[in-house]
Scaffold this motif. Structure first.
Motif, PDB file in Angstrom:
ATOM      1  N   ALA A  27     -13.512   6.089  89.109  1.00  0.00           N
ATOM      2  CA  ALA A  27     -14.346   5.336  90.053  1.00  0.00           C
ATOM      3  C   ALA A  27     -14.923   4.101  89.369  1.00  0.00           C
ATOM      4  N   VAL A  28     -15.426   4.275  88.149  1.00  0.00           N
ATOM      5  CA  VAL A  28     -15.971   3.138  87.402  1.00  0.00           C
ATOM      6  C   VAL A  28     -14.867   2.111  87.153  1.00  0.00           C
ATOM      7  N   GLN A  29     -13.693   2.594  86.803  1.00  0.00           N
ATOM      8  CA  GLN A  29     -12.561   1.691  86.570  1.00  0.00           C
ATOM      9  C   GLN A  29     -12.228   0.900  87.838  1.00  0.00           C
ATOM     10  N   ARG A  30     -12.268   1.560  88.992  1.00  0.00           N
ATOM     11  CA  ARG A  30     -11.977   0.865  90.259  1.00  0.00           C
ATOM     12  C   ARG A  30     -13.034  -0.190  90.567  1.00  0.00           C
ATOM     13  N   TRP A  31     -14.302   0.088  90.246  1.00  0.00           N
ATOM     14  CA  TRP A  31     -15.354  -0.915  90.460  1.00  0.00           C
ATOM     15  C   TRP A  31     -15.103  -2.128  89.584  1.00  0.00           C
TER      16      TRP A  31
ATOM     17  N   SER B 247     -16.513   9.732  88.827  1.00  0.00           N
ATOM     18  CA  SER B 247     -15.442   9.863  87.841  1.00  0.00           C
ATOM     19  C   SER B 247     -15.270   8.574  87.034  1.00  0.00           C
ATOM     20  N   GLU B 248     -14.603   8.722  85.918  1.00  0.00           N
ATOM     21  CA  GLU B 248     -14.232   7.561  85.103  1.00  0.00           C
ATOM     22  C   GLU B 248     -13.363   6.608  85.922  1.00  0.00           C
TER      23      GLU B 248
ATOM     24  N   SER C  34     -18.828   4.014  77.535  1.00  0.00           N
ATOM     25  CA  SER C  34     -17.462   4.064  78.051  1.00  0.00           C
ATOM     26  C   SER C  34     -17.529   4.222  79.567  1.00  0.00           C
ATOM     27  N   GLN C  35     -16.409   4.012  80.219  1.00  0.00           N
ATOM     28  CA  GLN C  35     -16.352   4.239  81.663  1.00  0.00           C
ATOM     29  C   GLN C  35     -16.642   5.706  81.969  1.00  0.00           C
ATOM     30  N   TYR C  36     -16.157   6.586  81.107  1.00  0.00           N
ATOM     31  CA  TYR C  36     -16.389   8.019  81.292  1.00  0.00           C
ATOM     32  C   TYR C  36     -17.886   8.338  81.240  1.00  0.00           C
ATOM     33  N   THR C  37     -18.572   7.818  80.221  1.00  0.00           N
ATOM     34  CA  THR C  37     -20.000   8.110  80.053  1.00  0.00           C
ATOM     35  C   THR C  37     -20.817   7.560  81.211  1.00  0.00           C
ATOM     36  N   LEU C  38     -20.554   6.320  81.604  1.00  0.00           N
ATOM     37  CA  LEU C  38     -21.289   5.752  82.730  1.00  0.00           C
ATOM     38  C   LEU C  38     -21.016   6.558  83.997  1.00  0.00           C
ATOM     39  N   GLY C  39     -19.767   6.911  84.206  1.00  0.00           N
ATOM     40  CA  GLY C  39     -19.428   7.713  85.378  1.00  0.00           C
ATOM     41  C   GLY C  39     -20.165   9.037  85.394  1.00  0.00           C
ATOM     42  N   LYS C  40     -20.226   9.684  84.241  1.00  0.00           N
ATOM     43  CA  LYS C  40     -20.922  10.971  84.146  1.00  0.00           C
ATOM     44  C   LYS C  40     -22.402  10.805  84.491  1.00  0.00           C
ATOM     45  N   LEU C  41     -23.023   9.753  83.974  1.00  0.00           N
ATOM     46  CA  LEU C  41     -24.438   9.515  84.261  1.00  0.00           C
ATOM     47  C   LEU C  41     -24.680   9.195  85.737  1.00  0.00           C
TER      48      LEU C  41
END
Length: 121
Positions: free
Chosen positions: A55-59, A52-53, A41-48
């Motif tokens: 930030a991944v969404q913005r990318w 933040s989730e 998920s965006q959350y999991t990738l962001g955490k790794l």
């Protein structure tokens, strides 16, 4: 005429490995492709990656570019997963993220001493 791809997983792996070994910056769609291929998920990738989730969404929507250190780690994570490695990098990144969460949960306490303000452990 219909086209059938008999090894779609192999094709996806080849595309992913091409992307992470390419010298060009990852596009928003490529970032999303790699994350989806890792089943994150965006959350999991962001955490790794320590972001933040959102930030991944913005990318992935192209609102902001992915910072070079995050892109580098994303490439490493994908290689690790596709090469069936033991997951040491993922485990290390998760441990760091968990440690940061614990540090952020603990309140900072200071006392005024004769020597000046001191932190309380």
């Amino acid at each position: 005429m219909a086209v059938a791809i008999h090894n779609i997983d192999g094709l996806h792996k080849a595309i992913g490995l091409f992307l992470v070994t390419s010298k060009k910056d990852l596009s928003k769609k490529e970032i999303q492709f790699l994350r989806n291929e890792m089943l994150m998920s965006q959350y999991t990738l962001g955490k790794l990656l320590g972001v933040s989730e959102q930030a991944v969404q913005r990318w992935e929507t192209g609102k902001t570019g992915i910072p070079k250190p995050s892109e580098f780690l994303l490439r490493i994570l994908y290689r690790e997963q596709t090469n069936n490695q033991s997951g040491n990098i993922s485990m290390l990144l998760k441990a760091v993220a968990d440690l940061e969460d614990k540090i952020n949960e603990k309140p900072l306490l200071f006392v005024d001493t004769k020597e000046g303000w001191q932190s309380v452990a």
